[in-house]
Design an enzyme around this catalytic site. Structure first.
Site, PDB file in Angstrom:
ATOM      1  N   LYS A  46      44.828  35.423  36.071  1.00 56.55           N
ATOM      2  CA  LYS A  46      45.759  36.102  36.994  1.00 56.55           C
ATOM      3  C   LYS A  46      45.754  35.470  38.375  1.00 56.55           C
ATOM      4  O   LYS A  46      46.798  35.133  38.920  1.00 56.55           O
ATOM      5  CB  LYS A  46      45.361  37.580  37.178  1.00 56.55           C
ATOM      6  CG  LYS A  46      45.696  38.497  36.069  1.00 56.55           C
ATOM      7  CD  LYS A  46      45.476  39.945  36.481  1.00 56.55           C
ATOM      8  CE  LYS A  46      44.128  40.232  37.060  1.00 56.55           C
ATOM      9  NZ  LYS A  46      43.061  40.710  36.274  1.00 56.55           N
ATOM     10  N   ARG A  66      31.396  34.898  42.396  1.00 56.57           N
ATOM     11  CA  ARG A  66      31.511  36.325  42.722  1.00 56.57           C
ATOM     12  C   ARG A  66      30.320  37.087  42.163  1.00 56.57           C
ATOM     13  O   ARG A  66      29.867  36.805  41.062  1.00 56.57           O
ATOM     14  CB  ARG A  66      32.803  36.889  42.117  1.00 56.57           C
ATOM     15  CG  ARG A  66      34.000  36.699  42.987  1.00 56.57           C
ATOM     16  CD  ARG A  66      35.269  37.071  42.306  1.00 56.57           C
ATOM     17  NE  ARG A  66      35.234  38.326  41.558  1.00 56.57           N
ATOM     18  CZ  ARG A  66      36.312  38.918  41.060  1.00 56.57           C
ATOM     19  NH1 ARG A  66      37.498  38.368  41.221  1.00 56.57           N
ATOM     20  NH2 ARG A  66      36.219  40.039  40.392  1.00 56.57           N
ATOM     21  N   ARG A  94      33.743  45.414  32.909  1.00 58.32           N
ATOM     22  CA  ARG A  94      35.135  45.171  33.292  1.00 58.32           C
ATOM     23  C   ARG A  94      36.021  44.937  32.081  1.00 58.32           C
ATOM     24  O   ARG A  94      37.145  45.444  32.007  1.00 58.32           O
ATOM     25  CB  ARG A  94      35.202  43.969  34.258  1.00 58.32           C
ATOM     26  CG  ARG A  94      34.676  44.322  35.633  1.00 58.32           C
ATOM     27  CD  ARG A  94      34.958  43.224  36.621  1.00 58.32           C
ATOM     28  NE  ARG A  94      34.122  42.061  36.407  1.00 58.32           N
ATOM     29  CZ  ARG A  94      34.482  40.821  36.717  1.00 58.32           C
ATOM     30  NH1 ARG A  94      35.667  40.565  37.194  1.00 58.32           N
ATOM     31  NH2 ARG A  94      33.651  39.818  36.528  1.00 58.32           N
TER      32      ARG A  94
HETATM   33  P1  AMP Z   1      39.343  41.955  40.649  1.00 58.52           P
HETATM   34  O1  AMP Z   1      39.138  40.971  41.753  1.00 58.52           O
HETATM   35  O2  AMP Z   1      40.788  42.239  40.360  1.00 58.52           O
HETATM   36  O3  AMP Z   1      38.571  41.604  39.400  1.00 58.52           O
HETATM   37  O4  AMP Z   1      38.741  43.346  41.175  1.00 58.52           O
HETATM   38  C1  AMP Z   1      37.365  43.466  41.498  1.00 58.52           C
HETATM   39  C2  AMP Z   1      36.978  44.930  41.555  1.00 58.52           C
HETATM   40  O5  AMP Z   1      37.769  45.615  42.574  1.00 58.52           O
HETATM   41  C3  AMP Z   1      37.234  45.737  40.284  1.00 58.52           C
HETATM   42  O6  AMP Z   1      36.198  45.586  39.313  1.00 58.52           O
HETATM   43  C4  AMP Z   1      37.321  47.170  40.857  1.00 58.52           C
HETATM   44  O7  AMP Z   1      36.022  47.631  41.209  1.00 58.52           O
HETATM   45  C5  AMP Z   1      38.072  46.950  42.165  1.00 58.52           C
HETATM   46  N1  AMP Z   1      39.539  47.043  41.982  1.00 58.52           N
HETATM   47  C6  AMP Z   1      40.472  46.032  42.105  1.00 58.52           C
HETATM   48  N2  AMP Z   1      41.728  46.475  41.868  1.00 58.52           N
HETATM   49  C7  AMP Z   1      41.600  47.791  41.575  1.00 58.52           C
HETATM   50  C8  AMP Z   1      42.531  48.813  41.216  1.00 58.52           C
HETATM   51  N3  AMP Z   1      43.850  48.560  41.070  1.00 58.52           N
HETATM   52  N4  AMP Z   1      42.054  50.073  40.991  1.00 58.52           N
HETATM   53  C9  AMP Z   1      40.734  50.343  41.128  1.00 58.52           C
HETATM   54  N5  AMP Z   1      39.796  49.430  41.443  1.00 58.52           N
HETATM   55  C10 AMP Z   1      40.209  48.165  41.673  1.00 58.52           C
END
Ligand code: AMP
Length: 222
Positions: free
Chosen positions: A14, A163, A174
């Site tokens: 993504k 990360r 996740r």
């Molecule tokens: P990502 O970078 O998209 O993998 O997001 C990292 C973390 O941010 C996720 O594991 C959630 O803890 C939080 N997060 C990101 N986007 C959302 C969302 N739309 N709703 C809830 N938590 C989010």
């Protein structure tokens, strides 16, 4: 002008494709994960709470996310189009997003579903490295995505980092969360005729070309 939602399990690309689209068309890349990571650096109660949730792969509350999305898509730079990366993540957020769109007078646009087999996900997530300065994404297990010099960004010379949630334990949480709560959104958007599915297990350029073709045609899956 196109507004795009990327749906995909973490590690499917993504962030990589959102960045490439943003470079090609000038669309604004809105990553809720990046917004939250930035907020988590603030040394206050909310900052600590968000950091703890992110580090453990747990969702942040919808209220926090809705505020961030409504504010960001209302900024004038988003009039050219934007890419949502990491939102919506469950059916409730998909409905919440509809309400936000109505409120700010914007269209849903296109939803792109990136699919990738489970076997290659682990390599994608555990091997991911990101530039601290420009956000470029690399993968140490993939010859075409490896940095030329270990730990250093090819584009700007910045230091690469991993990360904290790109570890096996957090990855499992996740990925499981994705299949339980995010996948139902696929049907939701399919029924609305706005969903396009792209195989993301191929070379980056091949997948990217498919995405471009979709954006440049008006057709969507029914
Ligand atoms: P990502 O970078 O998209 O993998 O997001 C990292 C973390 O941010 C996720 O594991 C959630 O803890 C939080 N997060 C990101 N986007 C959302 C969302 N739309 N709703 C809830 N938590 C989010």
């Amino acid at each position: 002008m196109k507004n795009i939602i990327f749906l995909a399990v973490q590690g499917a690309g993504k962030g990589t494709f959102a960045k490439k689209l943003s470079e090609k068309y000038g669309y604004v890349h809105i990553s809720t994960g990046d917004i939250l990571r930035e907020r988590s650096l603030v040394d206050d109660e909310l900052g600590h709470e968000i950091k703890n949730l992110i580090d453990n792969g747990i969702f942040v509350s919808n209220e926090i996310i809705y505020q961030a999305i409504e504010y960001r898509i209302s900024q004038p730079d988003c009039n050219v189009g934007y890419i949502l990366d990491g939102f919506p993540r469950n059916l409730e957020q998909a409905e919440g997003y509809n309400a936000i769109l109505k409120k700010v007078g914007k269209d849903l646009g296109v939803v792109i579903n990136l699919v990738i087999p489970n076997e290659i996900l682990k390599e994608r997530i555990i091997g991911r490295r990101i530039c601290k300065d420009c956000g470029a994404i690399y993968n140490i297990y993939n010859e075409s995505l490896k940095p030329k010099v270990e730990g250093i960004c090819d584009k700007c010379g910045g230091v690469l980092y991993q990360r904290e949630d790109d570890n096996e334990e957090s990855m499992k949480t996740r990925v499981n969360t994705y299949f339980e709560v995010t996948e139902p959104i696929i049907d939701y958007y399919k029924k609305q005729g706005v969903l396009k599915t792209v195989d993301s297990s191929r070379k980056t350029e091949e997948t990217f070309n498919d995405i471009i073709e979709i954006l440049e045609s008006e057709d969507v899956d029914n």
